[in-house]
Design a protein around this motif. Structure first.
Motif, PDB file in Angstrom:
ATOM      1  N   LYS A 183      76.604 -49.867   0.052  1.00 60.53           N
ATOM      2  CA  LYS A 183      76.678 -50.738   1.235  1.00 60.53           C
ATOM      3  C   LYS A 183      75.846 -52.010   1.030  1.00 60.53           C
ATOM      4  CE  LYS A 183      76.297 -50.417   6.260  1.00 60.53           C
ATOM      5  NZ  LYS A 183      75.459 -51.574   6.428  1.00 60.53           N
ATOM      6  N   THR A 184      74.671 -51.837   0.442  1.00 63.88           N
ATOM      7  CA  THR A 184      73.800 -53.003   0.264  1.00 63.88           C
ATOM      8  C   THR A 184      74.151 -53.808  -0.989  1.00 63.88           C
ATOM      9  OG1 THR A 184      72.220 -51.571  -0.837  1.00 63.88           O
ATOM     10  CG2 THR A 184      71.797 -52.050   1.486  1.00 63.88           C
ATOM     11  N   GLY A 185      74.836 -53.166  -1.965  1.00 61.77           N
ATOM     12  CA  GLY A 185      75.082 -53.820  -3.242  1.00 61.77           C
ATOM     13  C   GLY A 185      76.381 -54.576  -3.309  1.00 61.77           C
ATOM     14  N   SER A 189      85.235 -52.621   1.612  1.00 64.53           N
ATOM     15  CA  SER A 189      86.293 -52.516   2.599  1.00 64.53           C
ATOM     16  C   SER A 189      86.610 -51.038   2.816  1.00 64.53           C
ATOM     17  CB  SER A 189      87.539 -53.246   2.092  1.00 64.53           C
ATOM     18  OG  SER A 189      88.030 -52.555   0.960  1.00 64.53           O
ATOM     19  N   VAL A 190      87.425 -50.756   3.812  1.00 62.79           N
ATOM     20  CA  VAL A 190      87.794 -49.357   4.099  1.00 62.79           C
ATOM     21  C   VAL A 190      88.512 -48.750   2.890  1.00 62.79           C
ATOM     22  CG1 VAL A 190      89.152 -47.858   5.626  1.00 62.79           C
ATOM     23  CG2 VAL A 190      87.918 -49.804   6.564  1.00 62.79           C
ATOM     24  N   ASP A 191      89.395 -49.540   2.250  1.00 63.13           N
ATOM     25  CA  ASP A 191      90.143 -49.037   1.090  1.00 63.13           C
ATOM     26  C   ASP A 191      89.190 -48.596  -0.026  1.00 63.13           C
ATOM     27  OD1 ASP A 191      92.281 -49.738   2.506  1.00 63.13           O
ATOM     28  OD2 ASP A 191      92.795 -51.544   1.362  1.00 63.13           O
ATOM     29  N   ILE A 192      88.268 -49.503  -0.325  1.00 59.15           N
ATOM     30  CA  ILE A 192      87.318 -49.198  -1.416  1.00 59.15           C
ATOM     31  C   ILE A 192      86.506 -47.952  -1.083  1.00 59.15           C
ATOM     32  CG2 ILE A 192      85.234 -50.042  -2.606  1.00 59.15           C
ATOM     33  CD1 ILE A 192      87.663 -51.486  -3.568  1.00 59.15           C
ATOM     34  N   GLY A 198      87.149 -40.573  -2.729  1.00 64.31           N
ATOM     35  CA  GLY A 198      88.163 -39.773  -3.432  1.00 64.31           C
ATOM     36  C   GLY A 198      87.729 -39.425  -4.848  1.00 64.31           C
ATOM     37  N   TYR A 199      87.196 -40.417  -5.553  1.00 60.99           N
ATOM     38  CA  TYR A 199      86.816 -40.114  -6.935  1.00 60.99           C
ATOM     39  C   TYR A 199      85.571 -39.248  -6.992  1.00 60.99           C
ATOM     40  CZ  TYR A 199      82.922 -43.338  -8.114  1.00 60.99           C
ATOM     41  OH  TYR A 199      81.704 -43.950  -8.217  1.00 60.99           O
ATOM     42  N   LEU A 200      84.721 -39.382  -5.977  1.00 63.84           N
ATOM     43  CA  LEU A 200      83.552 -38.495  -5.916  1.00 63.84           C
ATOM     44  C   LEU A 200      83.995 -37.045  -5.725  1.00 63.84           C
ATOM     45  CD1 LEU A 200      80.485 -38.884  -6.013  1.00 63.84           C
ATOM     46  CD2 LEU A 200      80.477 -38.839  -3.527  1.00 63.84           C
ATOM     47  N   ALA A 201      84.964 -36.857  -4.806  1.00 65.99           N
ATOM     48  CA  ALA A 201      85.491 -35.509  -4.565  1.00 65.99           C
ATOM     49  C   ALA A 201      86.157 -34.964  -5.828  1.00 65.99           C
ATOM     50  CB  ALA A 201      86.487 -35.543  -3.413  1.00 65.99           C
ATOM     51  N   MET A 202      86.894 -35.856  -6.528  1.00 68.78           N
ATOM     52  CA  MET A 202      87.565 -35.421  -7.752  1.00 68.78           C
ATOM     53  C   MET A 202      86.535 -34.993  -8.811  1.00 68.78           C
ATOM     54  SD  MET A 202      90.119 -37.605 -10.133  1.00 68.78           S
ATOM     55  CE  MET A 202      88.778 -38.522 -10.843  1.00 68.78           C
ATOM     56  N   SER A 223      83.184 -45.267 -11.743  1.00 73.13           N
ATOM     57  CA  SER A 223      82.188 -46.114 -11.061  1.00 73.13           C
ATOM     58  C   SER A 223      82.119 -47.483 -11.724  1.00 73.13           C
ATOM     59  CB  SER A 223      80.786 -45.500 -11.153  1.00 73.13           C
ATOM     60  OG  SER A 223      80.779 -44.256 -10.586  1.00 73.13           O
ATOM     61  N   GLY A 224      82.093 -47.453 -13.079  1.00 72.98           N
ATOM     62  CA  GLY A 224      82.026 -48.703 -13.838  1.00 72.98           C
ATOM     63  C   GLY A 224      83.205 -49.606 -13.503  1.00 72.98           C
ATOM     64  N   ILE A 225      84.409 -49.004 -13.449  1.00 74.53           N
ATOM     65  CA  ILE A 225      85.613 -49.805 -13.155  1.00 74.53           C
ATOM     66  C   ILE A 225      85.513 -50.411 -11.747  1.00 74.53           C
ATOM     67  CG2 ILE A 225      88.125 -49.669 -12.798  1.00 74.53           C
ATOM     68  CD1 ILE A 225      88.086 -47.442 -14.994  1.00 74.53           C
ATOM     69  N   ILE A 226      85.093 -49.568 -10.787  1.00 73.15           N
ATOM     70  CA  ILE A 226      85.002 -50.061  -9.393  1.00 73.15           C
ATOM     71  C   ILE A 226      83.955 -51.179  -9.290  1.00 73.15           C
ATOM     72  CG2 ILE A 226      84.320 -49.423  -7.028  1.00 73.15           C
ATOM     73  CD1 ILE A 226      85.680 -46.721  -7.538  1.00 73.15           C
ATOM     74  N   PHE A 227      82.782 -50.951  -9.902  1.00 71.02           N
ATOM     75  CA  PHE A 227      81.739 -51.981  -9.848  1.00 71.02           C
ATOM     76  C   PHE A 227      82.215 -53.278 -10.513  1.00 71.02           C
ATOM     77  CE2 PHE A 227      78.377 -48.470  -9.478  1.00 71.02           C
ATOM     78  CZ  PHE A 227      78.274 -48.663  -8.116  1.00 71.02           C
ATOM     79  N   PHE A 228      82.960 -53.119 -11.624  1.00 67.41           N
ATOM     80  CA  PHE A 228      83.465 -54.281 -12.349  1.00 67.41           C
ATOM     81  C   PHE A 228      84.438 -55.072 -11.468  1.00 67.41           C
ATOM     82  CE2 PHE A 228      86.548 -56.279 -15.259  1.00 67.41           C
ATOM     83  CZ  PHE A 228      85.681 -57.082 -15.979  1.00 67.41           C
ATOM     84  N   GLN A 229      85.347 -54.321 -10.795  1.00 66.33           N
ATOM     85  CA  GLN A 229      86.322 -54.965  -9.910  1.00 66.33           C
ATOM     86  C   GLN A 229      85.638 -55.690  -8.750  1.00 66.33           C
ATOM     87  OE1 GLN A 229      89.599 -55.239 -10.274  1.00 66.33           O
ATOM     88  NE2 GLN A 229      89.550 -54.161 -12.230  1.00 66.33           N
TER      89      GLN A 229
END
Lengths: 232, 163
Positions: A183-185, A189-192, A198-202, A223-229
């Motif tokens: 949240k701070t970093g 959005s709701v999608d993200i 979802g990936y945490l649950a997976m 995580s890396g991909i999401i942070f990169f995006q």
């Protein structure tokens, strides 16, 4: 006072660890000292035999020490129970102190460490050693009081279930911490948010069903991909 | 990994067993085979109390284990059978076939024992017993699942040399 001295001495107990008699030397050292302070005469041959193979969890050794002295004083055979307790406490101690309490302390250290790194280190040391020192401190007197029945106390507090409970608390606060970091970093959005959840649950399912390392690796890559995006 | 694991570990239920074998293979059924413990209710309770929830423990003597082994073979889940000594394992030699994974985890150092690995110390009789089991299946020294296992090779040269 006796418990305090035993607590202090037991901090050095693990120093004699070796692969021939494991902690036998340490137990001999603790036993000889505790017997002297209790005014107990232990047969020389029996005392010498304590140097033989002995291995348990070092934070729970004082329970065995107290139990041994009580059983010896009562004229029964402490060796049988020493062996049984050393194995059982090895299992209980490894599960709780190494595999649950360390990550538990780390999560709280990480949370406080984001505000003040020094505070984070202090929180880790305080949380871990609160349990470590409490068990070493109370172990001796409880072992002396309960003798061979000391396992009853562990059953009463449900100690074999503690790792499970502590893991649950750790995972919950890790979730809170990661959510806060997210949240701070970055702009979320709701999608993200749902993709991340979802990936945490997976990852958790993979860890549970297949392998914890594989689950962690996949989570880290995603995580890396999401942070990169997100451009974090 | 084979579904039935015979493990010689004189500590029986210990940290390596619970955090290593039981959690790694998600084993829900443990059997302790020991004449010494089977008849002592307090020791049974001590070992029972060391288990994580969801795990069942059966403690029996060697004879009971041998007679109930056929039922065990029919079960499809992993079963960890813990024995205290190589001698107990040798008494179960007839039960061992290719469906059973035999490993020695820890046999503590005593007088007149030979260091086979840093956790396994065997005397002459025990080495002969392991050699005879090796005629049927491989026997490994295997501390925890994620560490490499070491197959015990023939000790005949060592035995001929009189240790």
């Amino acid at each position: 006072m006796k418990s305090l001295v035993t607590l202090f001495k037991s901090l050095f107990y693990h120093a004699g660890l070796n692969h021939e008699n494991m902690q036998g030397t340490g137990f001999y050292y603790l036993l000889k000292d505790a017997a002297k302070r209790n005014g107990m005469e232990i047969d020389e041959k029996c005392l010498e035999s304590q140097r033989k193979y002995f291995n348990t969890h070092p934070f729970l050794v004082n329970f065995i020490l107290g139990m041994w002295l009580t059983e010896y004083k009562n004229g029964s055979d402490p060796e049988t129970f020493k062996k049984a307790y050393s194995s059982a406490f090895g299992a209980l101690g490894d599960s709780f102190f190494w595999h649950s309490l360390r990550p538990f302390s780390f999560v709280f250290a990480a949370i406080t460490g984001t505000f003040d790194p020094f505070l984070g280190v202090m929180v880790y040391l305080l949380t871990f050693n609160l349990f470590h020192l409490t068990f070493l401190f109370t172990g001796y007197s409880l072992g002396m009081e309960l003798g061979r029945d000391v396992i009853v106390w562990f059953n009463r507090i449900g100690f074999n279930k503690w790792p499970e409970h502590f893991d649950l608390i750790s995972v919950f606060f890790l979730g809170v911490f990661l959510s806060y970091m997210f949240k701070t970093g970055a702009e979320i959005s709701v999608d993200i948010f749902f993709i991340a959840a979802g990936y945490l649950a997976m990852g958790l399912i993979l860890a549970k069903k297949l392998d914890i390392t594989l689950g962690l690796m996949i989570n880290l890559i995603l995580s890396g991909i999401i942070f990169f995006q997100l451009g974090v | 990994m084979k579904k039935i694991i015979f493990r010689v570990d004189d500590r029986l239920i210990h940290g390596q067993v619970i955090e290593g074998w039981v959690k790694y293979y998600k084993i829900h059924r443990i059997m302790v085979v020991s004449d010494r413990i089977a008849g002592d209710s307090l020791q049974r309770m001590i070992y029972q109390s060391a288990l994580p929830s969801g795990c069942t423990l059966e403690i029996m003597n060697v004879e009971q284990f041998i007679s109930s082994f056929e039922k065990l073979k029919a079960v499809k889940d992993y079963t960890l059978v813990l024995m205290e000594s190589v001698e107990d394992l040798a008494r179960c030699t007839d039960l061992i076939d290719n469906d059973v994974y035999v490993n020695i985890g820890c046999v503590a150092c005593r007088e007149h024992k030979v260091e086979v690995s840093n956790t396994v110390f065997l005397d002459l009789d025990e080495i002969e017993q392991v050699c005879s089991i090796r005629d049927t299946v491989e026997v490994y020294i295997h501390k925890v699942p994620w560490e490499p296992s070491v197959e015990i090779r023939n000790f005949s040269k060592l035995l001929k040399g009189g240790l």
